[in-house]
Design a protein around this motif. Sequence first.
Motif, PDB file in Angstrom:
ATOM      1  N   ARG A   8       0.845  -1.203   0.000  1.00 12.16           N
ATOM      2  CA  ARG A   8       0.000   0.000   0.000  1.00 12.16           C
ATOM      3  C   ARG A   8       0.877   1.249   0.000  1.00 12.16           C
ATOM      4  O   ARG A   8       0.602   2.211  -0.720  1.00 12.16           O
ATOM      5  CB  ARG A   8      -0.918   0.033   1.228  1.00 12.16           C
ATOM      6  CG  ARG A   8      -2.185  -0.754   1.109  1.00 12.16           C
ATOM      7  CD  ARG A   8      -3.194  -0.425   2.213  1.00 12.16           C
ATOM      8  NE  ARG A   8      -2.629  -0.268   3.547  1.00 12.16           N
ATOM      9  CZ  ARG A   8      -2.539  -1.238   4.454  1.00 12.16           C
ATOM     10  NH1 ARG A   8      -2.980  -2.447   4.184  1.00 12.16           N
ATOM     11  NH2 ARG A   8      -2.010  -0.989   5.638  1.00 12.16           N
ATOM     12  N   GLY A   9       1.915   1.240   0.823  1.00 10.88           N
ATOM     13  CA  GLY A   9       2.825   2.377   0.888  1.00 10.88           C
ATOM     14  C   GLY A   9       3.514   2.652  -0.430  1.00 10.88           C
ATOM     15  O   GLY A   9       3.625   3.802  -0.856  1.00 10.88           O
ATOM     16  N   VAL A  10       3.972   1.605  -1.088  1.00 15.36           N
ATOM     17  CA  VAL A  10       4.608   1.747  -2.402  1.00 15.36           C
ATOM     18  C   VAL A  10       3.622   2.359  -3.394  1.00 15.36           C
ATOM     19  O   VAL A  10       3.962   3.276  -4.144  1.00 15.36           O
ATOM     20  CB  VAL A  10       5.126   0.383  -2.917  1.00 15.36           C
ATOM     21  CG1 VAL A  10       5.529   0.463  -4.385  1.00 15.36           C
ATOM     22  CG2 VAL A  10       6.301  -0.086  -2.059  1.00 15.36           C
ATOM     23  N   VAL A  13       3.252   6.111  -2.576  1.00 21.72           N
ATOM     24  CA  VAL A  13       4.451   6.861  -2.968  1.00 21.72           C
ATOM     25  C   VAL A  13       4.499   7.030  -4.480  1.00 21.72           C
ATOM     26  O   VAL A  13       4.769   8.121  -4.984  1.00 21.72           O
ATOM     27  CB  VAL A  13       5.738   6.170  -2.446  1.00 21.72           C
ATOM     28  CG1 VAL A  13       6.980   6.771  -3.090  1.00 21.72           C
ATOM     29  CG2 VAL A  13       5.819   6.279  -0.932  1.00 21.72           C
ATOM     30  N   GLN A  14       4.216   5.987  -5.208  1.00 18.41           N
ATOM     31  CA  GLN A  14       4.255   6.082  -6.666  1.00 18.41           C
ATOM     32  C   GLN A  14       3.165   7.010  -7.196  1.00 18.41           C
ATOM     33  O   GLN A  14       3.372   7.712  -8.177  1.00 18.41           O
ATOM     34  CB  GLN A  14       4.168   4.695  -7.292  1.00 18.41           C
ATOM     35  CG  GLN A  14       5.437   3.904  -7.060  1.00 18.41           C
ATOM     36  CD  GLN A  14       5.389   2.480  -7.572  1.00 18.41           C
ATOM     37  OE1 GLN A  14       4.328   1.878  -7.673  1.00 18.41           O
ATOM     38  NE2 GLN A  14       6.552   1.936  -7.867  1.00 18.41           N
ATOM     39  N   HIS A  15       2.027   7.034  -6.532  1.00 16.89           N
ATOM     40  CA  HIS A  15       0.951   7.939  -6.948  1.00 16.89           C
ATOM     41  C   HIS A  15       1.334   9.392  -6.685  1.00 16.89           C
ATOM     42  O   HIS A  15       1.034  10.269  -7.492  1.00 16.89           O
ATOM     43  CB  HIS A  15      -0.353   7.588  -6.213  1.00 16.89           C
ATOM     44  CG  HIS A  15      -1.488   8.481  -6.569  1.00 16.89           C
ATOM     45  ND1 HIS A  15      -2.195   8.343  -7.734  1.00 16.89           N
ATOM     46  CD2 HIS A  15      -2.030   9.535  -5.914  1.00 16.89           C
ATOM     47  CE1 HIS A  15      -3.125   9.270  -7.792  1.00 16.89           C
ATOM     48  NE2 HIS A  15      -3.051  10.015  -6.697  1.00 16.89           N
ATOM     49  N   LEU A  16       1.979   9.654  -5.567  1.00 18.63           N
ATOM     50  CA  LEU A  16       2.300  11.021  -5.170  1.00 18.63           C
ATOM     51  C   LEU A  16       3.551  11.570  -5.822  1.00 18.63           C
ATOM     52  O   LEU A  16       3.650  12.767  -6.065  1.00 18.63           O
ATOM     53  CB  LEU A  16       2.474  11.105  -3.649  1.00 18.63           C
ATOM     54  CG  LEU A  16       1.248  10.832  -2.802  1.00 18.63           C
ATOM     55  CD1 LEU A  16       1.616  10.858  -1.326  1.00 18.63           C
ATOM     56  CD2 LEU A  16       0.152  11.830  -3.097  1.00 18.63           C
ATOM     57  N   SER A  17       4.519  10.712  -6.056  1.00 16.74           N
ATOM     58  CA  SER A  17       5.812  11.204  -6.537  1.00 16.74           C
ATOM     59  C   SER A  17       5.855  11.200  -8.055  1.00 16.74           C
ATOM     60  O   SER A  17       5.092  10.523  -8.720  1.00 16.74           O
ATOM     61  CB  SER A  17       6.954  10.357  -5.976  1.00 16.74           C
ATOM     62  OG  SER A  17       6.962   9.079  -6.576  1.00 16.74           O
ATOM     63  N   PHE A  46       3.019   5.939   4.680  1.00 19.21           N
ATOM     64  CA  PHE A  46       2.240   5.854   3.442  1.00 19.21           C
ATOM     65  C   PHE A  46       1.287   4.667   3.415  1.00 19.21           C
ATOM     66  O   PHE A  46       0.142   4.794   2.975  1.00 19.21           O
ATOM     67  CB  PHE A  46       3.186   5.856   2.239  1.00 19.21           C
ATOM     68  CG  PHE A  46       3.983   7.116   2.157  1.00 19.21           C
ATOM     69  CD1 PHE A  46       3.404   8.288   1.700  1.00 19.21           C
ATOM     70  CD2 PHE A  46       5.298   7.161   2.582  1.00 19.21           C
ATOM     71  CE1 PHE A  46       4.111   9.473   1.654  1.00 19.21           C
ATOM     72  CE2 PHE A  46       6.021   8.334   2.538  1.00 19.21           C
ATOM     73  CZ  PHE A  46       5.428   9.495   2.075  1.00 19.21           C
ATOM     74  N   GLY A  47       1.730   3.510   3.891  1.00 17.04           N
ATOM     75  CA  GLY A  47       0.872   2.327   3.889  1.00 17.04           C
ATOM     76  C   GLY A  47      -0.244   2.386   4.912  1.00 17.04           C
ATOM     77  O   GLY A  47      -1.355   1.908   4.664  1.00 17.04           O
ATOM     78  N   GLN A  86       1.862  19.662  -6.163  1.00 14.70           N
ATOM     79  CA  GLN A  86       1.712  20.174  -7.528  1.00 14.70           C
ATOM     80  C   GLN A  86       1.202  19.082  -8.456  1.00 14.70           C
ATOM     81  O   GLN A  86       0.335  19.332  -9.298  1.00 14.70           O
ATOM     82  CB  GLN A  86       3.041  20.745  -8.030  1.00 14.70           C
ATOM     83  CG  GLN A  86       3.414  22.029  -7.328  1.00 14.70           C
ATOM     84  CD  GLN A  86       4.791  22.534  -7.707  1.00 14.70           C
ATOM     85  OE1 GLN A  86       5.726  21.764  -7.915  1.00 14.70           O
ATOM     86  NE2 GLN A  86       4.925  23.848  -7.778  1.00 14.70           N
ATOM     87  N   LYS A  87       1.705  17.882  -8.288  1.00 14.86           N
ATOM     88  CA  LYS A  87       1.238  16.763  -9.110  1.00 14.86           C
ATOM     89  C   LYS A  87      -0.245  16.493  -8.873  1.00 14.86           C
ATOM     90  O   LYS A  87      -0.967  16.110  -9.785  1.00 14.86           O
ATOM     91  CB  LYS A  87       2.061  15.508  -8.816  1.00 14.86           C
ATOM     92  CG  LYS A  87       1.659  14.327  -9.674  1.00 14.86           C
ATOM     93  CD  LYS A  87       2.480  13.101  -9.404  1.00 14.86           C
ATOM     94  CE  LYS A  87       1.982  11.990 -10.329  1.00 14.86           C
ATOM     95  NZ  LYS A  87       2.265  10.691  -9.829  1.00 14.86           N
TER      96      LYS A  87
END
Length: 134
Positions: A8-10, A13-17, A46-47, A86-87
């Motif tokens: 879940r954390g990964v 992170v991938q969604h946000l970064s 994050f998870g 911003q993303k």
Amino acid sequence: MMSERYRRGVDVVQHLSSGSLERFLKTSRIAEVAPDFARMVVEFAFGDLYSREALSYRDREIVAIASLASLGHASPQLRTHVEAAQKLGLSKSEIVEILMQIAIYSGLPASLNALADCHDLLAEGDCVACTSHS
């Protein structure tokens, strides 16, 4: 084996970064010296927390930006969260307003330092808050 919390954390992170988990971990520089701590950050922050449903990612980034800017010494993390905001669609003028708002609660130095730390992320393009009171 990857835990559900870590997965879940990964995903968060991938969604946000704007990059991968590896880029996120490299930016924070903790994985190279404390890989277990890096895993715990991904799992817990994050998870567990970011994946809760009560607040949107956008709202969580507003909280993160205000909190990190208020600390006054978290520039790499602040920049990461400004980029994520911003993303997610926060405008540069909204982020500038958040950083100005913390001056009330955390003082002008924290606000000024946060704006300076993120200057390059906020100076490009139109920034209504930057010019509306000139």
